[in-house]
Design a protein around this motif. Structure first.
Motif, PDB file in Angstrom:
ATOM      1  N   GLN A  54       0.842  -1.194   0.000  1.00 55.71           N
ATOM      2  CA  GLN A  54       0.000   0.000   0.000  1.00 55.71           C
ATOM      3  C   GLN A  54       0.880   1.248   0.000  1.00 55.71           C
ATOM      4  OE1 GLN A  54      -3.294  -0.227   2.990  1.00 55.71           O
ATOM      5  NE2 GLN A  54      -2.269  -2.121   3.600  1.00 55.71           N
ATOM      6  N   GLU A  55       0.580   2.188  -0.884  1.00 54.84           N
ATOM      7  CA  GLU A  55       1.311   3.450  -0.892  1.00 54.84           C
ATOM      8  C   GLU A  55       0.924   4.281   0.326  1.00 54.84           C
ATOM      9  OE1 GLU A  55       1.245   5.842  -4.347  1.00 54.84           O
ATOM     10  OE2 GLU A  55       1.995   4.260  -5.676  1.00 54.84           O
ATOM     11  N   CYS A  56       1.930   4.877   0.954  1.00 52.77           N
ATOM     12  CA  CYS A  56       1.701   5.708   2.142  1.00 52.77           C
ATOM     13  C   CYS A  56       2.425   7.041   1.948  1.00 52.77           C
ATOM     14  CB  CYS A  56       2.217   4.983   3.388  1.00 52.77           C
ATOM     15  SG  CYS A  56       1.942   5.888   4.928  1.00 52.77           S
ATOM     16  N   PRO A  57       1.739   8.056   1.437  1.00 47.26           N
ATOM     17  CA  PRO A  57       2.376   9.352   1.185  1.00 47.26           C
ATOM     18  C   PRO A  57       3.005   9.976   2.430  1.00 47.26           C
ATOM     19  CG  PRO A  57       0.250   9.231   0.096  1.00 47.26           C
ATOM     20  CD  PRO A  57       0.334   8.033   0.989  1.00 47.26           C
ATOM     21  N   GLY A  58       2.497   9.638   3.612  1.00 45.39           N
ATOM     22  CA  GLY A  58       2.993  10.232   4.835  1.00 45.39           C
ATOM     23  C   GLY A  58       4.406   9.843   5.210  1.00 45.39           C
ATOM     24  N   ILE A  59       4.992   8.813   4.540  1.00 48.02           N
ATOM     25  CA  ILE A  59       6.354   8.404   4.871  1.00 48.02           C
ATOM     26  C   ILE A  59       7.314   8.672   3.714  1.00 48.02           C
ATOM     27  CG2 ILE A  59       5.619   6.737   6.608  1.00 48.02           C
ATOM     28  CD1 ILE A  59       6.144   4.496   4.608  1.00 48.02           C
ATOM     29  N   ILE A  60       6.928   9.584   2.820  1.00 44.62           N
ATOM     30  CA  ILE A  60       7.807   9.994   1.732  1.00 44.62           C
ATOM     31  C   ILE A  60       9.004  10.758   2.306  1.00 44.62           C
ATOM     32  CG2 ILE A  60       6.737  12.248   1.322  1.00 44.62           C
ATOM     33  CD1 ILE A  60       6.920  11.669  -1.691  1.00 44.62           C
ATOM     34  N   GLU A  61      10.086  10.823   1.547  1.00 42.32           N
ATOM     35  CA  GLU A  61      11.264  11.560   1.993  1.00 42.32           C
ATOM     36  C   GLU A  61      10.966  13.059   2.077  1.00 42.32           C
ATOM     37  OE1 GLU A  61      13.698  11.920   3.765  1.00 42.32           O
ATOM     38  OE2 GLU A  61      15.417  10.963   2.748  1.00 42.32           O
ATOM     39  N   ARG A  62      11.755  13.756   2.874  1.00 44.09           N
ATOM     40  CA  ARG A  62      11.602  15.200   2.962  1.00 44.09           C
ATOM     41  C   ARG A  62      11.943  15.839   1.610  1.00 44.09           C
ATOM     42  NH1 ARG A  62      14.386  18.173   7.048  1.00 44.09           N
ATOM     43  NH2 ARG A  62      15.326  16.411   8.137  1.00 44.09           N
ATOM     44  N   SER A  63      11.396  16.997   1.341  1.00 45.01           N
ATOM     45  CA  SER A  63      11.797  17.794   0.195  1.00 45.01           C
ATOM     46  C   SER A  63      13.007  18.643   0.589  1.00 45.01           C
ATOM     47  CB  SER A  63      10.649  18.710  -0.255  1.00 45.01           C
ATOM     48  OG  SER A  63      11.123  19.673  -1.176  1.00 45.01           O
ATOM     49  N   TYR A  64      13.966  18.730  -0.321  1.00 39.49           N
ATOM     50  CA  TYR A  64      15.109  19.612  -0.128  1.00 39.49           C
ATOM     51  C   TYR A  64      15.007  20.857  -1.014  1.00 39.49           C
ATOM     52  CZ  TYR A  64      17.378  15.891   2.520  1.00 39.49           C
ATOM     53  OH  TYR A  64      17.684  14.933   3.468  1.00 39.49           O
ATOM     54  N   GLY A  65      13.834  21.048  -1.610  1.00 37.09           N
ATOM     55  CA  GLY A  65      13.599  22.235  -2.414  1.00 37.09           C
ATOM     56  C   GLY A  65      14.587  22.377  -3.558  1.00 37.09           C
ATOM     57  N   SER A  66      15.149  23.566  -3.693  1.00 36.51           N
ATOM     58  CA  SER A  66      16.042  23.868  -4.822  1.00 36.51           C
ATOM     59  C   SER A  66      17.382  23.147  -4.726  1.00 36.51           C
ATOM     60  CB  SER A  66      16.276  25.379  -4.909  1.00 36.51           C
ATOM     61  OG  SER A  66      16.900  25.860  -3.723  1.00 36.51           O
ATOM     62  N   LEU A  67      17.669  22.493  -3.592  1.00 33.17           N
ATOM     63  CA  LEU A  67      18.930  21.770  -3.431  1.00 33.17           C
ATOM     64  C   LEU A  67      18.899  20.394  -4.081  1.00 33.17           C
ATOM     65  CD1 LEU A  67      19.649  22.613   0.325  1.00 33.17           C
ATOM     66  CD2 LEU A  67      20.663  23.699  -1.692  1.00 33.17           C
ATOM     67  N   GLU A  68      17.723  19.918  -4.441  1.00 26.60           N
ATOM     68  CA  GLU A  68      17.612  18.560  -4.989  1.00 26.60           C
ATOM     69  C   GLU A  68      18.327  18.450  -6.334  1.00 26.60           C
ATOM     70  OE1 GLU A  68      13.582  17.155  -4.899  1.00 26.60           O
ATOM     71  OE2 GLU A  68      13.503  17.242  -2.716  1.00 26.60           O
ATOM     72  N   GLU A  69      18.962  17.308  -6.504  1.00 30.40           N
ATOM     73  CA  GLU A  69      19.762  16.938  -7.677  1.00 30.40           C
ATOM     74  C   GLU A  69      21.110  17.647  -7.716  1.00 30.40           C
ATOM     75  OE1 GLU A  69      16.590  17.374 -10.852  1.00 30.40           O
ATOM     76  OE2 GLU A  69      17.179  15.285 -11.134  1.00 30.40           O
ATOM     77  N   GLY A  70      21.422  18.428  -6.682  1.00 33.18           N
ATOM     78  CA  GLY A  70      22.748  19.021  -6.569  1.00 33.18           C
ATOM     79  C   GLY A  70      23.689  18.086  -5.837  1.00 33.18           C
ATOM     80  N   SER A  71      24.968  18.368  -5.897  1.00 33.20           N
ATOM     81  CA  SER A  71      25.965  17.548  -5.220  1.00 33.20           C
ATOM     82  C   SER A  71      25.837  17.690  -3.710  1.00 33.20           C
ATOM     83  CB  SER A  71      27.372  17.955  -5.662  1.00 33.20           C
ATOM     84  OG  SER A  71      28.347  17.330  -4.859  1.00 33.20           O
ATOM     85  N   VAL A  72      25.868  16.567  -3.025  1.00 34.35           N
ATOM     86  CA  VAL A  72      25.835  16.582  -1.555  1.00 34.35           C
ATOM     87  C   VAL A  72      27.002  17.406  -1.016  1.00 34.35           C
ATOM     88  CG1 VAL A  72      26.117  15.134   0.495  1.00 34.35           C
ATOM     89  CG2 VAL A  72      24.608  14.391  -1.359  1.00 34.35           C
ATOM     90  N   ASP A  73      28.145  17.326  -1.671  1.00 31.46           N
ATOM     91  CA  ASP A  73      29.340  18.024  -1.200  1.00 31.46           C
ATOM     92  C   ASP A  73      29.215  19.540  -1.311  1.00 31.46           C
ATOM     93  OD1 ASP A  73      30.616  15.568  -0.688  1.00 31.46           O
ATOM     94  OD2 ASP A  73      31.216  15.392  -2.784  1.00 31.46           O
ATOM     95  N   ASP A  74      28.303  20.022  -2.150  1.00 26.05           N
ATOM     96  CA  ASP A  74      28.125  21.464  -2.341  1.00 26.05           C
ATOM     97  C   ASP A  74      26.980  22.035  -1.509  1.00 26.05           C
ATOM     98  OD1 ASP A  74      30.196  21.431  -4.166  1.00 26.05           O
ATOM     99  OD2 ASP A  74      28.872  21.193  -5.901  1.00 26.05           O
ATOM    100  N   VAL A  75      26.247  21.161  -0.811  1.00 30.28           N
ATOM    101  CA  VAL A  75      25.097  21.625  -0.032  1.00 30.28           C
ATOM    102  C   VAL A  75      25.589  22.268   1.268  1.00 30.28           C
ATOM    103  CG1 VAL A  75      23.070  20.871   1.267  1.00 30.28           C
ATOM    104  CG2 VAL A  75      23.502  19.950  -1.012  1.00 30.28           C
ATOM    105  N   PRO A  76      25.144  23.490   1.584  1.00 29.18           N
ATOM    106  CA  PRO A  76      25.645  24.201   2.769  1.00 29.18           C
ATOM    107  C   PRO A  76      24.942  23.821   4.071  1.00 29.18           C
ATOM    108  CG  PRO A  76      24.133  25.599   1.578  1.00 29.18           C
ATOM    109  CD  PRO A  76      24.241  24.323   0.777  1.00 29.18           C
ATOM    110  N   LEU A  77      24.578  22.553   4.206  1.00 31.14           N
ATOM    111  CA  LEU A  77      23.907  22.091   5.416  1.00 31.14           C
ATOM    112  C   LEU A  77      24.028  20.576   5.489  1.00 31.14           C
ATOM    113  CD1 LEU A  77      21.135  20.934   3.969  1.00 31.14           C
ATOM    114  CD2 LEU A  77      20.412  23.294   4.174  1.00 31.14           C
TER     115      LEU A  77
END
Length: 211
Positions: free
Chosen positions: A84-107
């Motif tokens: 069963q799909e459960c939307p409530g356990i989806i991953e958090r959104s990272y907004g404009s940071l998504e698909e960027g390099s983890v190493d370049d993320v300032p957090l």
């Protein structure tokens, strides 16, 4: 006993490339598929009979859930529930940071607290509240179904994501019965005992797949 098995999805291409995933998706690698099969084999070896399987709607989580279910389905002694799909356990959104390099993320990608909000992402307080609410409802439903059949135990599998799983674990750290200073690797399994009277969760084990 009412038990929740919370499973992180298997390794993805973005994990290998060190890209921020969040709500975007990337396929499981061959290693990720093997990790999911190992998780299914572990559940089978523990003779876990599932009454429900819930998954984040993101494809990497659904594919993990299906690989686990296929492994359990080979045991003809028990009927394996549909996913069963459960939307409530989806991953958090990272907004404009998504698909960027983890190493370049300032957090911190794993636990950015509220620092991700200015980028259009979901803060840790909101994520933790969402995960606790969704998984509490999942267990409420499972307990009600078990009681309707005159049973006083059930096992539920929920397939989610790294940061989401971490926030759920942190929410119940004060009741944990196992070492909390452990990695949450791909396809790690966190077992939680659920108390339906107080609606609390107690982490009893963290199992990382050794491949």
């Amino acid at each position: 006993m009412y038990t929740l098995y919370l499973l992180r999805h298997g390794q993805t291409l973005y994990n290998l490339q060190r890209l921020v995933q969040g709500r975007c998706d990337s396929p499981l690698t061959s290693t990720g598929i093997q990790q999911a099969k190992a998780a299914g084999a572990w559940l089978a070896a523990q003779d876990v009979v599932l009454s429900a399987i819930h998954s984040s709607p993101l494809k990497r989580a659904m594919d993990t859930a299906y690989a686990v279910r296929d492994c359990l389905h080979r045991d003809a002694r028990h009927q394996v529930p549909l996913i069963q799909e459960c939307p409530g356990i989806i991953e958090r959104s990272y907004g404009s940071l998504e698909e960027g390099s983890v190493d370049d993320v300032p957090l911190s990608v794993w636990d950015p607290l509220e620092e991700v909000v200015p980028y259009g992402g979901e803060g840790s307080i909101e994520l933790r509240t969402r995960m606790v609410g969704a998984l509490t409802q999942v267990m409420r439903d499972a307990v009600a179904a078990a009681e309707a059949k005159g049973e006083d135990a059930c096992n539920v599998l929920a397939v989610s994501h790294g940061s989401a799983t971490l926030q759920f674990k942190l929410a119940w750290e004060h009741l944990a019965q196992c070492d909390q200073d452990q990695p949450l690797g791909n396809c790690c399994i966190l077992t939680f005992a659920f108390d339906p009277r107080s609606e609390t969760f107690s982490n009893t084990a963290i199992v990382n797949q050794q491949l």
